[in-house]
Design a protein around this motif. Sequence first.
Motif, PDB file in Angstrom:
ATOM      1  N   TYR A  74     -95.449  25.367  45.868  1.00 52.97           N
ATOM      2  CA  TYR A  74     -95.818  24.485  46.876  1.00 52.97           C
ATOM      3  C   TYR A  74     -94.988  23.189  47.774  1.00 52.97           C
ATOM      4  N   MET A  75     -94.368  22.963  47.259  1.00 49.92           N
ATOM      5  CA  MET A  75     -92.629  22.666  47.754  1.00 49.92           C
ATOM      6  C   MET A  75     -91.756  23.575  48.692  1.00 49.92           C
ATOM      7  N   GLY A  76     -92.171  25.194  48.636  1.00 50.41           N
ATOM      8  CA  GLY A  76     -92.470  25.855  50.080  1.00 50.41           C
ATOM      9  C   GLY A  76     -93.007  26.190  51.057  1.00 50.41           C
ATOM     10  N   GLN A  77     -93.294  26.496  50.983  1.00 46.33           N
ATOM     11  CA  GLN A  77     -94.455  27.351  52.324  1.00 46.33           C
ATOM     12  C   GLN A  77     -95.747  27.243  51.076  1.00 46.33           C
ATOM     13  N   THR A  78     -96.521  26.537  51.533  1.00 47.46           N
ATOM     14  CA  THR A  78     -98.300  26.870  51.154  1.00 47.46           C
ATOM     15  C   THR A  78     -98.535  27.869  50.170  1.00 47.46           C
ATOM     16  N   SER A  79     -98.476  28.461  51.309  1.00 48.90           N
ATOM     17  CA  SER A  79     -99.148  30.384  50.963  1.00 48.90           C
ATOM     18  C   SER A  79     -98.466  30.965  49.486  1.00 48.90           C
ATOM     19  N   GLN A  80     -96.665  30.155  49.291  1.00 50.56           N
ATOM     20  CA  GLN A  80     -95.915  30.815  48.100  1.00 50.56           C
ATOM     21  C   GLN A  80     -97.012  30.084  46.833  1.00 50.56           C
ATOM     22  N   SER A  81     -97.649  29.261  46.699  1.00 51.46           N
ATOM     23  CA  SER A  81     -98.078  28.309  45.767  1.00 51.46           C
ATOM     24  C   SER A  81     -99.851  29.750  45.064  1.00 51.46           C
ATOM     25  N   THR A  82     -99.900  30.074  46.043  1.00 56.57           N
ATOM     26  CA  THR A  82    -101.133  31.240  45.775  1.00 56.57           C
ATOM     27  C   THR A  82    -101.072  32.030  44.331  1.00 56.57           C
ATOM     28  N   PRO A  83     -99.734  32.566  44.310  1.00 55.60           N
ATOM     29  CA  PRO A  83     -99.810  33.784  43.163  1.00 55.60           C
ATOM     30  C   PRO A  83    -100.202  32.584  41.907  1.00 55.60           C
ATOM     31  N   GLY A  84     -99.354  31.582  42.146  1.00 56.46           N
ATOM     32  CA  GLY A  84     -99.117  30.371  40.464  1.00 56.46           C
ATOM     33  C   GLY A  84    -100.831  30.108  40.330  1.00 56.46           C
ATOM     34  N   PHE A  85    -101.467  30.040  41.982  1.00 53.82           N
ATOM     35  CA  PHE A  85    -102.376  28.789  41.305  1.00 53.82           C
ATOM     36  C   PHE A  85    -103.858  30.294  40.496  1.00 53.82           C
ATOM     37  N   VAL A  86    -103.888  30.954  41.671  1.00 48.65           N
ATOM     38  CA  VAL A  86    -104.223  32.442  41.267  1.00 48.65           C
ATOM     39  C   VAL A  86    -104.503  32.907  39.249  1.00 48.65           C
ATOM     40  N   PHE A  87    -103.130  33.041  39.326  1.00 50.69           N
ATOM     41  CA  PHE A  87    -102.700  33.434  37.913  1.00 50.69           C
ATOM     42  C   PHE A  87    -103.344  32.523  37.117  1.00 50.69           C
ATOM     43  N   GLY A  88    -103.037  31.632  37.195  1.00 49.53           N
ATOM     44  CA  GLY A  88    -103.464  30.001  36.232  1.00 49.53           C
ATOM     45  C   GLY A  88    -104.258  30.202  35.579  1.00 49.53           C
ATOM     46  N   LYS A  89    -105.994  30.747  36.193  1.00 51.52           N
ATOM     47  CA  LYS A  89    -106.474  30.522  35.838  1.00 51.52           C
ATOM     48  C   LYS A  89    -106.827  31.337  34.996  1.00 51.52           C
ATOM     49  N   ARG A  90    -106.332  32.555  34.710  1.00 55.70           N
ATOM     50  CA  ARG A  90    -106.341  32.943  33.159  1.00 55.70           C
ATOM     51  C   ARG A  90    -106.375  32.699  32.044  1.00 55.70           C
ATOM     52  N   PRO A  91    -104.849  32.156  31.503  1.00 57.88           N
ATOM     53  CA  PRO A  91    -105.408  31.746  30.304  1.00 57.88           C
ATOM     54  C   PRO A  91    -105.801  30.234  29.835  1.00 57.88           C
ATOM     55  N   ILE A  92    -106.549  29.697  31.724  1.00 58.14           N
ATOM     56  CA  ILE A  92    -107.063  29.105  31.197  1.00 58.14           C
ATOM     57  C   ILE A  92    -108.822  29.200  30.767  1.00 58.14           C
ATOM     58  N   PHE A  93    -109.650  30.452  31.210  1.00 55.10           N
ATOM     59  CA  PHE A  93    -110.771  30.492  30.952  1.00 55.10           C
ATOM     60  C   PHE A  93    -110.584  31.329  29.977  1.00 55.10           C
ATOM     61  N   PHE A  94    -109.246  32.176  29.162  1.00 57.49           N
ATOM     62  CA  PHE A  94    -109.200  32.724  28.064  1.00 57.49           C
ATOM     63  C   PHE A  94    -109.181  31.291  26.907  1.00 57.49           C
ATOM     64  N   LEU A  95    -108.455  30.184  26.905  1.00 52.54           N
ATOM     65  CA  LEU A  95    -108.929  29.556  26.163  1.00 52.54           C
ATOM     66  C   LEU A  95    -110.096  28.576  26.093  1.00 52.54           C
ATOM     67  N   ILE A  96    -110.767  29.073  27.569  1.00 54.19           N
ATOM     68  CA  ILE A  96    -112.130  28.315  27.304  1.00 54.19           C
ATOM     69  C   ILE A  96    -112.857  29.960  26.716  1.00 54.19           C
ATOM     70  N   LEU A  97    -113.120  30.827  26.525  1.00 53.61           N
ATOM     71  CA  LEU A  97    -113.224  32.198  26.084  1.00 53.61           C
ATOM     72  C   LEU A  97    -113.865  31.372  24.356  1.00 53.61           C
TER      73      LEU A  97
END
Length: 155
Positions: A95-118
């Motif tokens: 996010y500190m670079g180009q905003t588009s560079q933060s997208t992979p971290g944002f998208v991949f970050g949903k998986r561990p949270i979803f796993f923990l919720i499950l």
Amino acid sequence: MANSQVIVEHIFLLVMVTLFSVLQNAFFAVKLEREGKSGCATSFDRVSCAVRNCMDAYPTFLAVMWCAGLCVSQAPAAFAGVLYLIVRQKYFVGYMGQTSQSTPGFVFGKRPIFFLILMCMVGILNYLLAYFFGRCYKAQLKTVTGLTASLLLIP
């Protein structure tokens, strides 16, 4: 003394991940303070937004990690927690670079949270089955979550 050691053994990994997350938050705060002193408004705004975005999901992360660790198994919950912290760091740096560079971290970050919720939902269901019907599947859940946690690494 022995009883407290047993309790700590059941939460030790969760405590370590929580401590790492606090240290990561301190890193974010230091970075924000440095950018504020630099005088560059756009850089400060970008870092400020990244910190705010990371902190918005932080209480949810802690709650589901601890719930999953206590209700099912601490090892897979702590593993998902560490993975989430790594992804959160990637998001922050991106996010500190180009905003588009933060997208992979944002998208991949949903998986561990979803796993923990499950894990939380399955752990609660297991508790209800044990309470009302005398059927406890905690050993099987530990095995299944331990095996499926490694699937979080697949891109």
